[in-house]
Design a protein around this motif. Structure first.
Motif, short mmCIF file in Angstrom:
data_model
loop_
_atom_site.label_atom_id
_atom_site.label_comp_id
_atom_site.label_asym_id
_atom_site.label_seq_id
_atom_site.Cartn_x
_atom_site.Cartn_y
_atom_site.Cartn_z
N MET A 148 0.82 -1.20 0.00
CA MET A 148 0.00 0.00 0.00
C MET A 148 0.85 1.25 0.00
O MET A 148 0.36 2.35 0.18
N ARG A 149 2.15 1.08 -0.25
CA ARG A 149 3.05 2.22 -0.45
C ARG A 149 3.16 3.12 0.77
O ARG A 149 3.31 4.33 0.65
N CYS A 150 3.10 2.52 1.95
CA CYS A 150 3.21 3.31 3.18
C CYS A 150 4.65 3.76 3.39
O CYS A 150 4.90 4.74 4.06
N GLY A 151 5.60 3.00 2.84
CA GLY A 151 7.00 3.41 2.95
C GLY A 151 7.74 2.86 4.17
O GLY A 151 8.91 3.18 4.36
N PHE A 152 7.08 2.01 4.98
CA PHE A 152 7.77 1.47 6.16
C PHE A 152 9.04 0.70 5.78
O PHE A 152 9.94 0.54 6.58
N PRO B 197 13.36 2.72 5.34
CA PRO B 197 14.54 2.78 6.20
C PRO B 197 15.24 1.43 6.36
O PRO B 197 16.41 1.39 6.75
N PHE C 74 18.35 1.60 -0.68
CA PHE C 74 17.73 2.92 -0.53
C PHE C 74 18.57 3.78 0.40
O PHE C 74 18.77 4.97 0.15
N GLU D 176 14.07 6.66 -4.60
CA GLU D 176 12.85 5.86 -4.43
C GLU D 176 12.91 4.56 -5.24
O GLU D 176 12.48 3.51 -4.77
N ARG E 278 9.49 -0.34 -1.97
CA ARG E 278 8.27 0.31 -2.45
C ARG E 278 8.43 0.71 -3.91
O ARG E 278 7.52 0.50 -4.73
N GLY E 279 9.59 1.26 -4.25
CA GLY E 279 9.85 1.68 -5.62
C GLY E 279 9.91 0.50 -6.57
O GLY E 279 9.33 0.53 -7.66
N ALA F 255 6.55 -0.85 -7.20
CA ALA F 255 5.83 0.06 -8.10
C ALA F 255 6.27 -0.16 -9.54
O ALA F 255 5.45 -0.12 -10.47
N ALA G 147 9.92 -5.56 8.20
CA ALA G 147 9.54 -4.16 8.41
C ALA G 147 8.15 -3.86 7.84
O ALA G 147 7.59 -2.82 8.12
N CYS G 148 7.61 -4.76 7.04
CA CYS G 148 6.35 -4.48 6.34
C CYS G 148 5.14 -4.91 7.16
O CYS G 148 4.88 -6.10 7.29
N PRO G 149 4.38 -3.96 7.71
CA PRO G 149 3.21 -4.35 8.50
C PRO G 149 2.16 -5.06 7.66
O PRO G 149 1.37 -5.83 8.17
N ALA G 150 2.14 -4.78 6.36
CA ALA G 150 1.13 -5.40 5.50
C ALA G 150 1.50 -6.84 5.14
O ALA G 150 0.70 -7.55 4.55
#
Lengths: 471, 449
Positions: free
Chosen positions: B32-36, B39, B44, B50, B55-56, B59, B91-94
């Motif tokens: 969902m591209r939250c960006g978590f 870091p 990155f 990005e 996330r990038g 995408a 790191a990804c909550p999803a």
């Protein structure tokens, strides 16, 4: 229009490698944290200092090319999606702490600075910067300022807007302005500092910020109160405030949210509860102990099933970190997660939770609710699937009802995310037609050619709906 | 939108089709591209771009499938640039399964690309098809390597500068290669090893292919550590290469074939656990269920296997009797640890190794800054992406230096070699030594017989 001539001119300002228009750069700057929105820019640029920002804006305004300035793109209102194409200006290279002034307790920073890095840095110096958006591990200070970010500590300490003392910003025509300064008092003219905070990149590009720092609290305590009755939990929130206790953090999570957060963070949260409150108080030891004891009493009188105080700082931190992940963790339930930001007066939290659940039932959509209950800021979150058009329409209808309910209860359509693209059609519900006209006038004064983040905040048309006057 | 770059016709079209076919669209949507993840991502962090973030990259994959962009040469390069360290997954909550997405993408690219440097391509083909799946050939190679190292040939090549003909990244590695054996663990100590004391469970040792000829001693010590901790150990000789390097480089078909052989080898023995001492292998073993999930004939057996695969440290701590460890030296030894990304992020074993190291009497464990960050070894990444790998390694060695530790402990042969390389490159040979966790523990086991 973007062309090779513009590209050459910008490359002359920033250097070749910091002006990109390859497909990869365009795709990766076509979105932010908002679901279902994507739009390709014409180019992506990375300025290094204020002079470059100024020179760039001069060029872009000469050719009438729109520009979206952005940090990490974590916002949830479509605020940094380049809906009209143009140039995306990434502020990541401007990421330095320019000064920590220990005599005035201020910090002067560049906009691309990572929020968490900044917080960690000042805490290392025995100081405290309270704004803590859930995205702080990723977000930038400039992004926080542009969106007027809130966070888990907003209730007691206020949000980003309360900590910005001064700004340097570049106007659409390239002129540089400075507002405020290292001043606790300043009433020289209109408060442009406050105006720029939360202006979502539509008025100017922020290039430097002077922030207020405060002494850190000496002691803190974190507790969980668990409820079988969701309204008991919601009533507890209002009751704590009514009893004149302002906790540092007072967060609400309903059952589906508890489940997904626990699935991600493996905390062993109680899965049979309807809601939990995550409460933190800080300050002097004596007052913290007194407040926590009183809060426990209030929770019990609202029939809390269980109350648990974090045994260590690490445990407390883990709870807070897990709460910060709630929004994304909800994506575990369904492919698309649409999170909203309805905010009501704190006394109306229980009513609002009731409303949200009624609305979800009415439209047959799944809505989980969590949020910063202590400051009235709830995040009703629909878990859905973008591929199911019919369901998405129902979700949209449900959110319209939710915004209406929030306003009816004396609240607002967004507490901390901003209007951006997503809330633009609803802005008039909150501020009225005259309010919109005043705002448009301000926009005109700053950015007469509508080049800065066009398409945001102001919608082409507002949603028509009879809104009951504030009660 | 900008006009997509046109490429050699036919190739692009079919790559898009392959991506559409292979990529799990649900996983692409779940991001969902939250960006978590930003870091957590080493590339990155290094570049701040990005496109160099999970996330990038997701995408980009989605844009290719959705027809928003053509998967051009830059797209392929970007996918190669990922370390596949999978630090983004915890790191990804999803719960997006990034590792699977990048493998599916690379698998698709591998079917179409003509782009790899000649030596990468030919070395890969030789190693993946002609070598790793054949234990006997691996042992022969080990023997040859041993001869090369022992006969003075190595000194000669190093002296003559013949290595200058090879790319820098191979040269560096050649210098720090450990002494190979031509034997392997079974030839050294045999197949079956009873538990010391009361038996807790029977475990099958996954010996690995490179691991077994380059680090035979570590495999032997793993058996000794496990028997001491109460496990009966068997080492099925029918097992083969795990297939990780195949899978990570986009050769899914090869990986599946190997997985089936391994599942059969261990299933026949009916072991309670399948233990691995190499993160890279272990991470694939634990995901055999995913690898074979659409194969109805193998699905259940793969799940059986995956649920039993475990990292050696985690098995000892969570199910074994932890032996008593005591350092010989009275001087007080300082040690530090470089997590294997795959042991940490995929096998979820980061506490267990630390617990074991802390349990050694007379040893002081110091946590290294960013110990959870990839060292740049990443399978053969250090050979294919030398610039980024070198950058990551330099940063890693700065952190290593700050610990002032005498031992750099690791849990994976790739990381171990990379640490040796880093120590050699930064001239720290006299202060620091890189050692596999199992070897360090065995060395300090109080009653080893």
């Amino acid at each position: 229009m973007w062309s090779d001539i513009v590209k050459k001119e910008l490359q002359g300002i920033m250097g070749e490698q910091w002006v990109k228009d390859d497909p990869q750069s365009l795709v990766t700057h076509s979105y932010d944290g908002t679901p279902m929105l994507q739009s390709l820019p014409d180019a992506v640029i990375y300025p290094e200092n204020t002079a470059q920002v100024s020179e760039t804006l001069k060029v872009l305004s000469k050719y009438m090319i729109p520009v979206v300035s952005r940090g990490s793109g974590t916002n949830l209102c479509g605020g940094t999606v380049p809906v009209q194409g143009g140039v995306v200006m990434v502020m990541h290279r401007m990421n330095r702490i320019l000064e920590i002034d220990l005599q005035n307790l201020t910090a002067t920073v560049q906009p691309g600075l990572n929020t968490k890095q900044f917080i960690t840095h000042v805490e290392g110096m025995g100081l405290f910067y309270p704004p803590d958006p859930s995205s702080m591990a990723i977000s930038t200070i400039g992004g926080n300022i542009a969106e007027g970010s809130g966070g888990l500590r907003g209730l007691k300490y206020g949000t980003t807007k309360d900590y910005v003392l001064g700004l340097e910003a570049v106007l659409a025509n390239g002129e540089v302005i400075r507002t405020g300064g290292k001043l606790m008092k300043d009433v020289a003219g209109y408060d442009l500092t406050k105006l720029l905070v939360g202006s979502e990149g539509t008025l100017a590009v922020i290039t430097e910020a002077t922030l207020k720092l405060v002494p850190p609290p000496k002691y803190k305590k974190t507790m969980l109160a668990m409820f079988k009755d969701i309204y008991g939990a919601a009533r507890t929130v209002s009751s704590i405030i009514e009893n004149r206790i302002i906790p540092a953090t007072l967060e609400f999570l309903d059952r589906p949210t508890i489940r997904v957060v626990d699935d991600f963070a493996k905390l062993g949260l109680p899965l049979d509860m309807e809601a939990i409150l995550l409460i933190e108080q800080d300050g002097d030891m004596e007052s913290v102990e007194r407040d926590i004891a009183r809060i426990e009493e209030i929770c019990r009188s609202e029939k809390a099933e269980r109350i648990q105080v974090a045994e260590s700082e690490a445990e407390a931190l883990k709870l807070l970190t897990a709460r910060r992940s709630a929004f994304t963790a909800l994506a575990r339930l369904r492919p698309t997660t649409i999170l909203e930001d309805a905010t009501v007066p704190r006394s109306k939290i229980a009513d609002m939770v009731l409303e949200i659940n009624k609305i979800a039932l009415k439209h047959n959509v799944q809505i989980c609710t969590f949020g910063h209950a202590g400051d009235g800021n709830l995040h009703p979150t629909a878990t859905t699937d973008a591929r199911d058009q019919e369901e998405i329409h129902r979700v949209e209808a449900a959110f319209e009802d939710i915004f209406e309910a929030a306003i009816r209860l004396g609240g607002t359509i967004t507490g901390e995310h901003g209007v951006g693209l997503v809330k633009a059609p609803f802005l008039e519900w909150k501020v009225g037609a005259a309010g919109i006209e005043v705002m448009k006038g301000i926009k005109q004064a700053f950015d007469p050619h509508q080049l800065l983040n066009p398409g945001k905040v102001f919608a082409k048309s507002s949603r028509k709906r009879v809104v009951i006057e504030h009660g | 939108m900008a006009e997509p770059k046109t490429m050699e016709h036919g190739m692009t079209v079919s790559l898009v089709d392959t991506l559409k076919n292979k990529l799990d669209y649900d996983q692409l949507t779940n991001c969902m591209r939250c960006g978590f993840c930003l870091p957590a991502c080493p590339t990155f962090r290094e570049t701040g771009l990005e496109a160099e973030s999970p996330r990038g990259r997701i995408a980009l994959m989605k844009a290719a499938v959705d027809g928003i962009m053509q998967p051009d040469a830059a797209f392929e390069e970007q996918m190669d640039h990922c370390l596949a360290c999978r630090a983004c997954e915890p790191a990804c909550p999803a719960g997006v399964k990034y590792g699977q997405l990048i493998e599916q993408t690379r698998d698709s690219i591998e079917q179409h690309t003509v782009r790899h440097r000649w030596w990468v391509k030919s070395a890969r083909k030789m190693a993946f098809e002609g070598l790793f799946p054949h234990p006997r050939r691996m042992r022969l190679l080990g023997g040859a390597l041993k001869f090369y190292q022992k006969s003075g040939l190595q000194k000669l090549t190093q002296g003559t500068g013949i290595m200058n003909l090879f790319p820098d990244e191979l040269k560096g590695m050649e210098k720090i290669m450990p002494e190979a054996t031509g034997t392997g663990v079974i030839k050294e100590i045999g197949v079956r090893h009873p538990a010391k004391g009361e038996k807790i469970a029977t475990v099958g040792l996954f010996r690995g292919c490179i691991m077994d000829i380059m680090f035979t001693g570590t495999n032997v010590n793993t058996v000794r550590l496990l028997t001491e901790a109460g496990f009966e150990v068997v080492i099925p000789d029918e097992q083969t290469c795990c297939g990780a390097l195949h899978a990570h480089s986009g050769e899914g078909g090869g990986a599946k074939k190997l997985a089936k052989s391994n599942i059969r080898a261990f299933k026949d023995l009916g072991v309670d656990w399948i233990v691995s001492n190499a993160g890279g292998c272990g991470a694939l073993l634990i995901e055999y269920d995913h690898l074979l999930h659409d194969d109805p004939q193998w699905k259940d057996d793969a799940a059986w296997f995956a649920s039993r695969a475990v990292d050696v440290a985690k098995l000892v701590v969570e199910h074994g009797r932890v032996p008593y460890f005591e350092a010989d030296s009275q001087a007080g030894v300082r040690i530090t640890y470089q997590d294997s990304c795959h042991v940490r992020n995929v096998m979820k074993s980061s506490e267990a190794p630390r617990k074991l190291m802390r349990s050694v009497e007379g040893v002081q464990f110091v946590e290294m800054e960013d110990s959870d960050r990839c060292c740049g070894s990443a399978g053969i990444y250090n050979l294919t992406q030398p610039d980024m790998a070198g950058q990551l390694l330099d940063r890693k060695m700065d952190c290593a230096k700050n610990t002032a530790a005498q031992y750099m402990i690791t849990s994976n042969p790739g990381c171990l070699l990379q640490m040796k390389l880093g120590i050699s490159k930064s001239g720290m040979e006299n202060e620091m030594k890189a050692v596999h966790l199992v070897d360090f523990l065995y060395e300090n086991m109080a009653d080893k017989k």
